[in-house]
Design a protein around this motif. Structure first.
Motif, PDB file in Angstrom:
ATOM      1  N   PRO A 123       0.944  -1.238   0.004  1.00  0.00           N
ATOM      2  CA  PRO A 123       0.111   0.042  -0.119  1.00  0.00           C
ATOM      3  C   PRO A 123       0.832   1.369   0.162  1.00  0.00           C
ATOM      4  O   PRO A 123       1.987   1.230   0.534  1.00  0.00           O
ATOM      5  CB  PRO A 123      -0.901  -0.022   1.316  1.00  0.00           C
ATOM      6  CG  PRO A 123      -0.606  -1.393   1.665  1.00  0.00           C
ATOM      7  CD  PRO A 123       0.620  -2.111   1.229  1.00  0.00           C
ATOM      8  N   VAL A 124       0.331   2.400  -0.490  1.00  0.00           N
ATOM      9  CA  VAL A 124       0.832   3.623  -0.432  1.00  0.00           C
ATOM     10  C   VAL A 124       1.096   4.085   0.827  1.00  0.00           C
ATOM     11  O   VAL A 124       0.150   4.094   1.741  1.00  0.00           O
ATOM     12  CB  VAL A 124       0.162   4.716  -1.179  1.00  0.00           C
ATOM     13  CG1 VAL A 124       0.768   5.977  -1.054  1.00  0.00           C
ATOM     14  CG2 VAL A 124      -0.170   4.419  -2.709  1.00  0.00           C
ATOM     15  N   PRO A 125       2.455   4.126   1.463  1.00  0.00           N
ATOM     16  CA  PRO A 125       2.474   4.492   2.810  1.00  0.00           C
ATOM     17  C   PRO A 125       2.023   6.032   3.335  1.00  0.00           C
ATOM     18  O   PRO A 125       1.840   6.914   2.493  1.00  0.00           O
ATOM     19  CB  PRO A 125       4.198   4.687   2.924  1.00  0.00           C
ATOM     20  CG  PRO A 125       4.506   4.188   1.811  1.00  0.00           C
ATOM     21  CD  PRO A 125       3.783   4.386   0.727  1.00  0.00           C
ATOM     22  N   MET A 126       1.411   5.889   4.554  1.00  0.00           N
ATOM     23  CA  MET A 126       0.860   7.199   4.935  1.00  0.00           C
ATOM     24  C   MET A 126       1.796   8.409   5.262  1.00  0.00           C
ATOM     25  O   MET A 126       1.399   9.360   5.055  1.00  0.00           O
ATOM     26  CB  MET A 126       0.052   7.186   6.530  1.00  0.00           C
ATOM     27  CG  MET A 126      -1.202   6.027   6.012  1.00  0.00           C
ATOM     28  SD  MET A 126      -2.282   6.227   4.646  1.00  0.00           S
ATOM     29  CE  MET A 126      -3.282   7.816   5.633  1.00  0.00           C
ATOM     30  N   ASP A 127       2.982   8.244   5.662  1.00  0.00           N
ATOM     31  CA  ASP A 127       4.283   8.826   5.694  1.00  0.00           C
ATOM     32  C   ASP A 127       4.692   9.408   4.912  1.00  0.00           C
ATOM     33  O   ASP A 127       5.150   8.798   3.696  1.00  0.00           O
ATOM     34  CB  ASP A 127       5.098   8.124   7.004  1.00  0.00           C
ATOM     35  CG  ASP A 127       6.424   9.144   7.390  1.00  0.00           C
ATOM     36  OD1 ASP A 127       7.202   9.058   6.654  1.00  0.00           O
ATOM     37  OD2 ASP A 127       5.964   9.750   8.362  1.00  0.00           O
ATOM     38  N   ARG A 128       4.758  10.794   4.470  1.00  0.00           N
ATOM     39  CA  ARG A 128       5.420  11.298   3.612  1.00  0.00           C
ATOM     40  C   ARG A 128       6.885  10.958   3.268  1.00  0.00           C
ATOM     41  O   ARG A 128       7.150  10.780   2.008  1.00  0.00           O
ATOM     42  CB  ARG A 128       5.314  12.981   3.566  1.00  0.00           C
ATOM     43  CG  ARG A 128       5.857  13.775   2.727  1.00  0.00           C
ATOM     44  CD  ARG A 128       5.734  15.268   2.974  1.00  0.00           C
ATOM     45  NE  ARG A 128       6.124  16.155   1.788  1.00  0.00           N
ATOM     46  CZ  ARG A 128       7.261  16.753   1.668  1.00  0.00           C
ATOM     47  NH1 ARG A 128       8.265  16.801   2.779  1.00  0.00           N
ATOM     48  NH2 ARG A 128       7.538  17.229   0.726  1.00  0.00           N
ATOM     49  N   GLU A 129       7.581  10.993   4.257  1.00  0.00           N
ATOM     50  CA  GLU A 129       9.134  10.479   4.240  1.00  0.00           C
ATOM     51  C   GLU A 129       9.098   8.949   3.568  1.00  0.00           C
ATOM     52  O   GLU A 129       9.949   8.704   2.855  1.00  0.00           O
ATOM     53  CB  GLU A 129       9.884  10.733   5.370  1.00  0.00           C
ATOM     54  CG  GLU A 129      11.286  10.679   5.032  1.00  0.00           C
ATOM     55  CD  GLU A 129      11.863  11.969   4.060  1.00  0.00           C
ATOM     56  OE1 GLU A 129      13.038  11.824   3.860  1.00  0.00           O
ATOM     57  OE2 GLU A 129      11.114  12.784   3.988  1.00  0.00           O
ATOM     58  N   LEU A 130       8.287   8.466   3.962  1.00  0.00           N
ATOM     59  CA  LEU A 130       8.353   6.743   3.597  1.00  0.00           C
ATOM     60  C   LEU A 130       8.022   6.646   1.869  1.00  0.00           C
ATOM     61  O   LEU A 130       8.476   5.854   1.403  1.00  0.00           O
ATOM     62  CB  LEU A 130       7.381   5.980   4.423  1.00  0.00           C
ATOM     63  CG  LEU A 130       7.902   5.420   5.705  1.00  0.00           C
ATOM     64  CD1 LEU A 130       6.757   4.929   6.579  1.00  0.00           C
ATOM     65  CD2 LEU A 130       9.287   4.967   5.737  1.00  0.00           C
ATOM     66  N   PHE A 186      10.999   8.047   0.275  1.00  0.00           N
ATOM     67  CA  PHE A 186      12.007   6.688   0.124  1.00  0.00           C
ATOM     68  C   PHE A 186      11.550   5.754  -0.908  1.00  0.00           C
ATOM     69  O   PHE A 186      12.494   5.231  -1.634  1.00  0.00           O
ATOM     70  CB  PHE A 186      12.006   6.047   1.509  1.00  0.00           C
ATOM     71  CG  PHE A 186      12.901   4.922   1.472  1.00  0.00           C
ATOM     72  CD1 PHE A 186      14.438   5.205   1.258  1.00  0.00           C
ATOM     73  CD2 PHE A 186      12.397   3.642   1.637  1.00  0.00           C
ATOM     74  CE1 PHE A 186      15.002   4.054   1.331  1.00  0.00           C
ATOM     75  CE2 PHE A 186      13.356   2.616   1.757  1.00  0.00           C
ATOM     76  CZ  PHE A 186      14.672   2.630   1.492  1.00  0.00           C
ATOM     77  N   ARG A 187      10.213   5.360  -0.863  1.00  0.00           N
ATOM     78  CA  ARG A 187       9.763   4.234  -1.905  1.00  0.00           C
ATOM     79  C   ARG A 187       9.935   4.778  -3.340  1.00  0.00           C
ATOM     80  O   ARG A 187      10.373   3.903  -4.105  1.00  0.00           O
ATOM     81  CB  ARG A 187       8.189   3.944  -1.601  1.00  0.00           C
ATOM     82  CG  ARG A 187       7.759   2.884  -2.500  1.00  0.00           C
ATOM     83  CD  ARG A 187       6.119   3.217  -2.761  1.00  0.00           C
ATOM     84  NE  ARG A 187       5.872   4.661  -3.277  1.00  0.00           N
ATOM     85  CZ  ARG A 187       4.728   5.106  -3.158  1.00  0.00           C
ATOM     86  NH1 ARG A 187       3.588   4.489  -2.836  1.00  0.00           N
ATOM     87  NH2 ARG A 187       4.546   6.482  -3.539  1.00  0.00           N
ATOM     88  N   ASP A 188       9.620   6.043  -3.455  1.00  0.00           N
ATOM     89  CA  ASP A 188       9.568   6.500  -4.967  1.00  0.00           C
ATOM     90  C   ASP A 188      11.229   6.587  -5.333  1.00  0.00           C
ATOM     91  O   ASP A 188      11.585   6.118  -6.585  1.00  0.00           O
ATOM     92  CB  ASP A 188       9.136   7.908  -5.015  1.00  0.00           C
ATOM     93  CG  ASP A 188       7.653   7.764  -4.833  1.00  0.00           C
ATOM     94  OD1 ASP A 188       6.992   6.846  -4.758  1.00  0.00           O
ATOM     95  OD2 ASP A 188       6.834   8.820  -4.707  1.00  0.00           O
ATOM     96  N   LEU A 189      11.912   7.116  -4.447  1.00  0.00           N
ATOM     97  CA  LEU A 189      13.405   7.064  -5.034  1.00  0.00           C
ATOM     98  C   LEU A 189      14.111   5.921  -4.998  1.00  0.00           C
ATOM     99  O   LEU A 189      14.816   5.635  -5.999  1.00  0.00           O
ATOM    100  CB  LEU A 189      14.269   7.840  -3.803  1.00  0.00           C
ATOM    101  CG  LEU A 189      14.031   9.565  -3.956  1.00  0.00           C
ATOM    102  CD1 LEU A 189      14.668  10.243  -2.545  1.00  0.00           C
ATOM    103  CD2 LEU A 189      14.775   9.931  -5.194  1.00  0.00           C
TER     104      LEU A 189
END
Length: 172
Positions: A132-139, A142-145
């Motif tokens: 699932p798409v993480p709720m936390d912006r920084e996560l 990280f996932r996208d990078l």
């Protein structure tokens, strides 16, 4: 131009085990490049590192290179017969305080050097975006990078493999 092999997949999928199997064919001069900064206070990570070292055996050198992988490899003597970098994702995690553009450019510089290495190289990475798409912006960042760096690595690699449940699926 060096042979660059990229192994990716989810956690506990067999990436590191398969990377070791491939690199063992390169002889005893292989160097294992750890991109994680050792932290003696993290008992689980210390145990994990110990388990991975046991899988590799004693003939391989271990190089902790959390910063500039290529520069660290260039300073080795004797020169390695191959390098196994574990992992691109830990390298990224250590730099999340940097601007996205700088991170991508820094990884591209690493790839330039790895592709020009006088020996074969394996890069291990993680597929972190399958849930699932993480709720936390920084996560999410990280996932996208991690996904972007994985794409860049696969595009430069001579071989790319997806590891799932201990089985490899050749991507290219």
């Amino acid at each position: 131009m060096a042979e660059l092999i990229f192994l990716t997949g989810p956690t506990r999928s067999g990436k590191s085990r398969r990377a070791v199997e491939i690199a063992q064919a390169w002889g005893d001069g292989v160097v294992f490049v750890a991109t994680y900064r050792s932290d003696a206070n993290d008992a689980e990570m210390v145990e994990r590192i110990g388990r991975h070292r046991a899988e590799r055996g004693t003939a391989w050198r271990t190089l902790e290179a959390p910063a500039d992988i290529v520069q660290s490899l260039a300073g080795l003597w004797p020169k390695p017969s191959g390098a196994l970098i574990d992992s691109m994702t830990l390298w990224l995690a250590d730099r999340l305080d940097q601007d996205d553009g700088n991170l991508i450019a820094a990884w591209d510089r690493q790839l330039d050097g790895l592709c020009a290495a006088p020996h074969p190289v394996i890069v291990v990475g993680d597929e972190v975006g399958w849930g699932p798409v993480p709720m936390d912006r920084e996560l999410r960042r990280f996932r996208d990078l991690a996904g972007m760096l994985g794409q860049r690595t696969a595009s430069r690699a001579s071989e790319a493999w997806l590891m799932v449940a201990g089985c490899g699926v050749r991507l290219k």
